[in-house]
Design a protein around this motif. Sequence first.
Motif, PDB file in Angstrom:
ATOM      1  N   THR A 111       4.872   4.830   3.637  1.00 23.26           N
ATOM      2  CA  THR A 111       4.209   6.118   3.834  1.00 23.26           C
ATOM      3  C   THR A 111       5.225   7.241   3.761  1.00 23.26           C
ATOM      4  N   ILE A 170       0.877  -1.179   0.000  1.00 30.42           N
ATOM      5  CA  ILE A 170       0.000   0.000   0.000  1.00 30.42           C
ATOM      6  C   ILE A 170       0.913   1.227   0.000  1.00 30.42           C
ATOM      7  N   ASP A 216       5.479  -3.482   8.141  1.00 27.86           N
ATOM      8  CA  ASP A 216       4.957  -4.789   7.711  1.00 27.86           C
ATOM      9  C   ASP A 216       4.263  -5.463   8.889  1.00 27.86           C
ATOM     10  N   GLU A 220       3.169  -1.555   4.067  1.00 28.79           N
ATOM     11  CA  GLU A 220       2.786  -0.157   3.798  1.00 28.79           C
ATOM     12  C   GLU A 220       4.037   0.704   3.704  1.00 28.79           C
ATOM     13  N   ASP A 268       1.329   5.169   0.386  1.00 31.43           N
ATOM     14  CA  ASP A 268       0.599   6.317   0.918  1.00 31.43           C
ATOM     15  C   ASP A 268       1.530   7.536   0.869  1.00 31.43           C
TER      16      ASP A 268
END
Length: 434
Positions: A353, A311, A367, A351, A313
């Motif tokens: 970010t 993901i 993770d 993820e 972000d």
Amino acid sequence: MAKVCRKVRQSLFTKLALVLTVGIIAINAVTFSLYVNQKREHDTTLNRGLIIYARSLAEQVGSPPSKARAEALARQGPMRITLKGAQSWVVGETEKRFPERFLEPRFSIDGIEVLNIHENYRLRVPVDAHATLIFDLFPTQAQRFALKKFGWFSLAATCLVMFLIYCALRHYLRPIQWLTEGASAVRDGELDYRVREKGTGELRELTETFNQMSTRLETLVEGQRELLLGVSHELRTPLTRLKLRLEMLDTTADTAAICTNIRQMEAMITSLLDTAKMHREADGIRRRTTDLTRLITELAEAYREQAPGIIIDVPSYALTLDIDPDKITMALNMLLDNAMKYSKPDSPAVEITLRRQDQGITIVVRDYGIGIPEKSINHLFEPFYRVDESRTRETGGYGLGLHLCRSIVDAHGADIHVESTPDQGTVFRIVFPQ
Ligand code: ADP
């Protein structure tokens, strides 16, 4: 708050300041009491004068004591006259409080007693076997002012002396603070940190020794790195030649196995070389203004197809920073490779970010994998450190990735932190201070 209080209480500075302050107060108290005792013993002239004054006051009140005369007498100064006996009365300053509890006997002749505290005098004159006249003399306005002036002056002088002690202690103990900062810097890997050498005496000697120790340490570590770089470099060439030769041979099971081993050795040597090179900062970092939003999006896209997925972000705008994009890509790839490698088959997606925060621009790689035991956290960035051998055999690393990653982050003047919970996951946070 409690931590700060404990630190202040335990600090050497506080202890020395306390010892000195207590010392000064004790010396003052002893000197003052000696002075008062000495004065009391030697003030015979004043005491005789007070006895004569007490007699004269009693005569003015008359015998038997007249209340009217006492009233006239009390009007002359801040005074209270009390008659105690068969007949009792009080005239003069009847409302004022007299510091009875603190009165100290000063002198006595023929039954006439003089007691005193801070310009308050009590003169006791026996009238007959059953009656006593007591004259309480309060300090005049001018005496009160002088007393107050003395009190304030002592307080101001004490504060001034304490302030001077504070400044002197701060000044003389500064090298200890510098040494503490130096020791922390060296502990965190800043081997070129040198402590300011100021002043003379033992602390100066200690500082000099500390700096010599850091120089020696730096030379040793630098030497080791150079050796590592040299050895790795020298090893790579024959190894590459050997690999090419073997690849040209018939691919039997044996040669395939040898090839695999050689490839592993080559990968290890490449990691070693990268690590060693990164430590030579001039070599390592070539800064240019880089759009981090784009860099992260592009590098993370490559992990889309890998389990457990990713993901991304990032802000909707271009977040730019002066960095070496190749090196930062290398570091983030290592973190993402690990995050993927140590995720479980059913873990949620990794993820990544990017944020602009108060402390600086922050990149977080999170993770939900196997996590890292607490005892390993402090060693993670050390070269060749692996959490456990069985884990590594499966994943095939050399424990150099995070070390290299930290070298890259350090060379950018940024920080890297890790938080992890076994079986829940791991978070790596890189912060570029602004
Ligand atoms: P390696 O190449 O062996 O993975 P690294 O320096 O990248 O070496 O990592 C050191 C050790 O830290 C690894 O052996 C691994 O056990 C542990 N580790 C690193 N990243 C993670 C992660 N995201 N989750 C769990 N363990 C990790």
